[in-house]
Design a protein around this motif. Structure first.
Motif, mmCIF file in Angstrom:
data_model
loop_
_atom_site.group_PDB
_atom_site.id
_atom_site.type_symbol
_atom_site.label_atom_id
_atom_site.label_comp_id
_atom_site.label_asym_id
_atom_site.label_seq_id
_atom_site.Cartn_x
_atom_site.Cartn_y
_atom_site.Cartn_z
ATOM 1 N N THR A 1 0.849 -1.195 0.000
ATOM 2 C CA THR A 1 0.000 0.000 0.000
ATOM 3 C C THR A 1 0.887 1.249 0.000
ATOM 4 O O THR A 1 2.102 1.162 0.127
ATOM 5 C CB THR A 1 -0.936 0.018 1.223
ATOM 6 N N SER A 2 0.250 2.389 -0.135
ATOM 7 C CA SER A 2 0.975 3.658 -0.236
ATOM 8 C C SER A 2 0.592 4.570 0.926
ATOM 9 O O SER A 2 -0.516 4.484 1.473
ATOM 10 C CB SER A 2 0.640 4.346 -1.559
ATOM 11 N N LEU A 3 1.511 5.453 1.300
ATOM 12 C CA LEU A 3 1.219 6.438 2.332
ATOM 13 C C LEU A 3 0.104 7.380 1.913
ATOM 14 O O LEU A 3 -0.522 8.030 2.750
ATOM 15 C CB LEU A 3 2.481 7.239 2.665
ATOM 16 N N ASP A 4 -0.150 7.449 0.601
ATOM 17 C CA ASP A 4 -1.203 8.320 0.076
ATOM 18 C C ASP A 4 -2.559 7.632 -0.015
ATOM 19 O O ASP A 4 -3.560 8.286 -0.335
ATOM 20 C CB ASP A 4 -0.808 8.844 -1.310
ATOM 21 N N ASP A 5 -2.620 6.335 0.231
ATOM 22 C CA ASP A 5 -3.887 5.602 0.119
ATOM 23 C C ASP A 5 -4.855 6.006 1.226
ATOM 24 O O ASP A 5 -4.445 6.338 2.347
ATOM 25 C CB ASP A 5 -3.641 4.094 0.197
ATOM 26 N N ASP A 6 -6.150 5.936 0.916
ATOM 27 C CA ASP A 6 -7.153 6.217 1.938
ATOM 28 C C ASP A 6 -7.275 5.018 2.880
ATOM 29 O O ASP A 6 -6.697 3.951 2.651
ATOM 30 C CB ASP A 6 -8.503 6.563 1.308
ATOM 31 N N GLU A 7 -8.036 5.201 3.950
ATOM 32 C CA GLU A 7 -8.132 4.177 4.981
ATOM 33 C C GLU A 7 -8.672 2.859 4.444
ATOM 34 O O GLU A 7 -8.191 1.780 4.807
ATOM 35 C CB GLU A 7 -9.025 4.665 6.120
ATOM 36 N N GLU A 8 -9.663 2.918 3.578
ATOM 37 C CA GLU A 8 -10.256 1.685 3.055
ATOM 38 C C GLU A 8 -9.218 0.858 2.297
ATOM 39 O O GLU A 8 -9.139 -0.355 2.476
ATOM 40 C CB GLU A 8 -11.444 2.003 2.151
ATOM 41 N N ARG A 9 -8.410 1.525 1.463
ATOM 42 C CA ARG A 9 -7.416 0.777 0.692
ATOM 43 C C ARG A 9 -6.275 0.294 1.584
ATOM 44 O O ARG A 9 -5.678 -0.741 1.321
ATOM 45 C CB ARG A 9 -6.885 1.654 -0.448
ATOM 46 N N ARG A 10 -5.979 1.049 2.635
ATOM 47 C CA ARG A 10 -4.906 0.644 3.538
ATOM 48 C C ARG A 10 -5.318 -0.508 4.445
ATOM 49 O O ARG A 10 -4.456 -1.201 4.985
ATOM 50 C CB ARG A 10 -4.432 1.827 4.393
ATOM 51 N N THR A 11 -6.612 -0.709 4.624
ATOM 52 C CA THR A 11 -7.080 -1.762 5.528
ATOM 53 C C THR A 11 -7.716 -2.944 4.810
ATOM 54 O O THR A 11 -7.769 -4.044 5.364
ATOM 55 C CB THR A 11 -8.094 -1.202 6.539
ATOM 56 N N LYS A 12 -8.188 -2.736 3.593
ATOM 57 C CA LYS A 12 -8.901 -3.811 2.894
ATOM 58 C C LYS A 12 -8.157 -4.360 1.679
ATOM 59 O O LYS A 12 -8.611 -5.326 1.068
ATOM 60 C CB LYS A 12 -10.285 -3.322 2.470
ATOM 61 N N THR A 13 -7.024 -3.747 1.304
ATOM 62 C CA THR A 13 -6.239 -4.252 0.178
ATOM 63 C C THR A 13 -4.787 -4.391 0.604
ATOM 64 O O THR A 13 -4.389 -3.959 1.688
ATOM 65 C CB THR A 13 -6.316 -3.311 -1.044
ATOM 66 N N VAL A 14 -3.996 -5.003 -0.269
ATOM 67 C CA VAL A 14 -2.553 -5.077 -0.044
ATOM 68 C C VAL A 14 -1.815 -4.130 -0.992
ATOM 69 O O VAL A 14 -0.617 -4.252 -1.208
ATOM 70 C CB VAL A 14 -2.026 -6.523 -0.202
ATOM 71 N N GLY A 15 -2.579 -3.188 -1.557
ATOM 72 C CA GLY A 15 -1.959 -2.154 -2.376
ATOM 73 C C GLY A 15 -1.780 -2.535 -3.828
ATOM 74 O O GLY A 15 -2.493 -3.393 -4.362
ATOM 75 N N ARG A 16 -0.789 -1.889 -4.435
ATOM 76 C CA ARG A 16 -0.511 -2.098 -5.863
ATOM 77 C C ARG A 16 0.859 -2.721 -6.058
ATOM 78 O O ARG A 16 1.693 -2.729 -5.156
ATOM 79 C CB ARG A 16 -0.634 -0.768 -6.606
ATOM 80 N N VAL A 17 1.077 -3.202 -7.249
ATOM 81 C CA VAL A 17 2.270 -3.976 -7.550
ATOM 82 C C VAL A 17 3.515 -3.084 -7.530
ATOM 83 O O VAL A 17 3.470 -1.893 -7.866
ATOM 84 C CB VAL A 17 2.090 -4.681 -8.915
ATOM 85 N N LEU A 18 4.640 -3.658 -7.128
ATOM 86 C CA LEU A 18 5.915 -2.940 -7.052
ATOM 87 C C LEU A 18 6.513 -2.723 -8.447
ATOM 88 O O LEU A 18 6.133 -3.407 -9.412
ATOM 89 C CB LEU A 18 6.914 -3.724 -6.206
ATOM 90 N N PRO A 19 7.481 -1.803 -8.588
ATOM 91 C CA PRO A 19 8.168 -1.619 -9.872
ATOM 92 C C PRO A 19 8.829 -2.913 -10.353
ATOM 93 O O PRO A 19 9.223 -3.761 -9.537
ATOM 94 C CB PRO A 19 9.227 -0.559 -9.545
ATOM 95 N N HIS A 20 8.921 -3.036 -11.658
ATOM 96 C CA HIS A 20 9.568 -4.186 -12.312
ATOM 97 C C HIS A 20 8.910 -5.516 -11.912
ATOM 98 O O HIS A 20 9.560 -6.565 -11.883
ATOM 99 C CB HIS A 20 11.059 -4.218 -12.000
ATOM 100 N N THR A 21 7.630 -5.447 -11.580
ATOM 101 C CA THR A 21 6.870 -6.630 -11.175
ATOM 102 C C THR A 21 5.538 -6.623 -11.906
ATOM 103 O O THR A 21 4.957 -5.557 -12.128
ATOM 104 C CB THR A 21 6.609 -6.614 -9.659
ATOM 105 N N ALA A 22 5.076 -7.792 -12.305
ATOM 106 C CA ALA A 22 3.761 -7.916 -12.931
ATOM 107 C C ALA A 22 2.946 -8.941 -12.155
ATOM 108 O O ALA A 22 3.486 -9.796 -11.451
ATOM 109 C CB ALA A 22 3.883 -8.334 -14.385
#
Length: 605
Positions: free
Chosen positions: A367-388
């Motif tokens: 997750t990102s420091l810029d993500d809202d609370e829902e995304r920070r608590t209900k997801t694992v964020g987005r994929v890292l660089p050089h990763t698919a």
């Protein structure tokens, strides 16, 4: 690599192309900044020049021992020379079993300099598991502590000496008849700088840096081979997500034998010029709180169970901790309630969630420091660089966004494979029609329209207890050897403290000499209870042979009221564990699963 460390060769990982259909569950991270292509030894020397006397690591529990970036460079050179003096060469593995001590960091960096894979051994290993891991990794040198917190390792040492008499030991404390760490460090005086530089010249960034066992070592262990390129870049991207810099002070209670402590902790901090604090050899909430307060830590790492324990401990200590701006959680999600508690108690405003697996070095989503609370608590964020990443159905086809399926990941972070285990490697690492190599995670996930990933379940049969992976088959195989148990099936049971704990469904073995041999256990209560071990006996039996975290918290006997007369199985005879899990959750809510002995022990735990 030397003959003692034969490996399963997996060819280079092609960079996956960007998805041409944004409606499908395929995401690809940025290709900038470029990957670093140096070895850890080269990075150590570069950072010594860049950060010099700045404190790199500190160990309050070891008389506040400090290591600057200069110290890490010089000490790793000295210890690498001692390894060479012992006859170690490129590809020879070096293992360690210890708590979070300064010797752990020094030996890790020293082994990296000369191309010796560093084998990290789980602190919960029994003596038998330790020996098995050392044999599987063809270990050439073992560093071992005499104790880890209150755990005495004398039996581990004696068993290893007995079963592996030719394996040299270095004890991380003085003990009669054994070479200790301070004496070992002096052995490298005969090795010249030229000899050290020559040994370092053979090391490449695609060489194995770290060997991590991903399951129990009784039977057929799986050891993930992780390279310099894997771990350096993963630590780099994790630290970048946390916005780490040389002013940050990271508190790291997770163990160094796990990717969490070693990569998300030490390497992420080291790569960004930060200071990392290891407050205790093994997790202790009071020591963590003292470190947060005394060192004005700006980041806190851990799994939710650690955070809960720290919050509870601070109700007594009442320390005013306000400097923690960010943190990193892995193993399981952090609830909104816990997020708010962390902010209220320690000032944490940006707790990140990381997702991955040992085989992917380990993080692929964050997750990102810029993500809202829902995304920070209900997801694992987005994929890292050089990763698919992609979500596939049972036929291997990519599913539309919002549809669940198995998560597969690709890119720089994929392991080289499992050591000496091509069959298991090929089961999980597969190339697609474009030649891109994918790790099949076994996790059921969903990717939304914005590219955020949510873990909805586990396809693989894994229990995650406090962030530690437990494989039921290992426990089931052991339970089946008990003289009173005919069949066992182990499932995850929800737990407020650990997230998940072990629940075991057992069928009693018919007793020899029983007067009614044709009466099944489910038909006659008296027969069913004849010589049946109680919860405490079953729990102790598992603790004796496996790590304590693998011991069942709950047991349920087939034939008992509410459990059922038979194991639920498919037509082909496979256990339907999802049905067992439902039964377990219901019975636990009713207060069943082990009786009075269990209730008393749970209170003590």
């Amino acid at each position: 690599m030397s003959g003692t460390m034969a490996t399963t060769k997996v060819s280079s990982h092609a960079e996956p192309a960007k998805s041409t259909s944004p409606s499908m569950s395929f995401v690809s991270g940025s290709r900038s900044p470029p990957l670093w292509e140096e070895t850890l030894g080269e990075l150590i020397d570069r950072h010594a020049v860049k950060y010099g006397t700045h404190t790199a690591a500190q160990f309050p529990w070891q008389q506040n021992h400090k290591l600057s970036y200069n110290d890490l460079a010089s000490r790793s050179q000295v210890i690498a020379r001692s390894m060479l003096a012992r006859g170690l060469k490129h590809g020879d593995s070096v293992a360690i079993m210890a708590g979070n001590c300064y010797q752990y960091i020094e030996t890790f960096l020293a082994a990296a300099r000369i191309g010796c894979p560093f084998v990290v051994l789980n602190n919960t290993y029994t003596p038998k598991e330790l020996v098995s891991a050392l044999q599987a990794s063809s270990c050439r040198l073992l560093f071992i502590a005499s104790t880890i917190k209150l755990k005495n390792l004398s039996t581990h040492i004696d068993e290893t000496r007995k079963k592996l008499p030719s394996l040299p030991f270095v004890l991380l404390a003085s003990k009669p008849g054994m070479k200790d760490y301070s004496s070992f460090v002096k052995e490298g005086r005969t090795i010249t700088t030229t000899a050290l530089k020559e040994a370092e010249s053979f090391v490449g960034n695609s060489d194995m840096l770290n060997l991590q066992f991903t399951s129990g070592t009784t039977g057929m262990p799986k050891a993930a081979m992780l390279t310099h390129r894997n771990l350096i870049n993963n630590g780099r991207f994790i630290g970048a997500a946390m916005n780490l810099n040389s002013a940050d002070v990271i508190c790291c209670p997770p163990p160094l034998f796990h990717c969490f402590g070693l990569v998300l902790g030490f390497l992420a901090s080291f790569i960004h010029g930060s200071t990392i604090i290891f407050p205790c050899d093994q997790f202790d909430p009071d020591q963590v709180l003292d470190a947060l307060h005394a060192h004005k830590c700006t980041a806190l790492l851990g799994v939710p169970t650690m955070f809960i324990a720290e919050i509870e401990a601070n109700k007594k200590k009442k320390l005013n901790i306000t400097t923690v701006r960010t943190g990193l959680a892995a193993g399981s999600s952090v609830s909104p309630i816990l997020m708010k508690q962390l902010e209220r108690e320690f000032g944490v405003r940006g707790m990140l969630i990381a997702y991955g697996m040992t085989e992917t070095s380990p993080v692929t989503f964050i997750t990102s420091l810029d993500d809202d609370e829902e995304r920070r608590t209900k997801t694992v964020g987005r994929v890292l660089p050089h990763t698919a990443a992609k979500i596939i159905d049972r036929e291997g086809k990519i599913v539309p966004r919002g549809v669940s399926g198995e998560l597969c990941t690709s890119g720089y972070a994929l392991q080289k494979g499992y050591l000496n285990n091509p069959e298991k490697t090929n089961e999980v690492m597969k190339r697609d029609e474009h030649g891109v190599l994918w790790m099949h995670t076994g996790d059921e996930c969903v990717i939304d329209q914005k590219g955020y990933c949510s873990v909805t379940g586990r396809i693989k049969d894994i229990i995650i207890r406090g962030g530690e992976n437990i494989f039921p088959h290992e426990i089931e195989s052991l339970l089946a050897t008990h003289p009173s148990i005919a069949e066992a099936s182990v499932v995850a049971v929800s737990d407020d403290r650990y997230g998940e704990v072990v629940g075991a469904f057992l069928r009693q073995r018919p007793q020899a000499g029983c007067l009614m041999p044709n009466i099944t256990l489910s038909q006659d209560a008296a027969t069913r209870n004849l010589s049946r071990p109680n919860w405490q006996e079953v729990n102790h039996f598992v603790r004796k042979h496996l790590g304590s975290h693998k011991a069942p918290r709950y047991i349920f006997w087939i034939g008992d009221e509410g459990v059922g007369d038979e194991f639920p199985k498919t037509g082909s005879g496979k256990m339907m564990k999802h049905k067992l899990k439902d039964v377990a959750e219901r019975l636990v809510k009713e207060g069943r699963g082990g009786g009075e002995e269990q209730t008393k022990l749970k209170a003590r735990l």
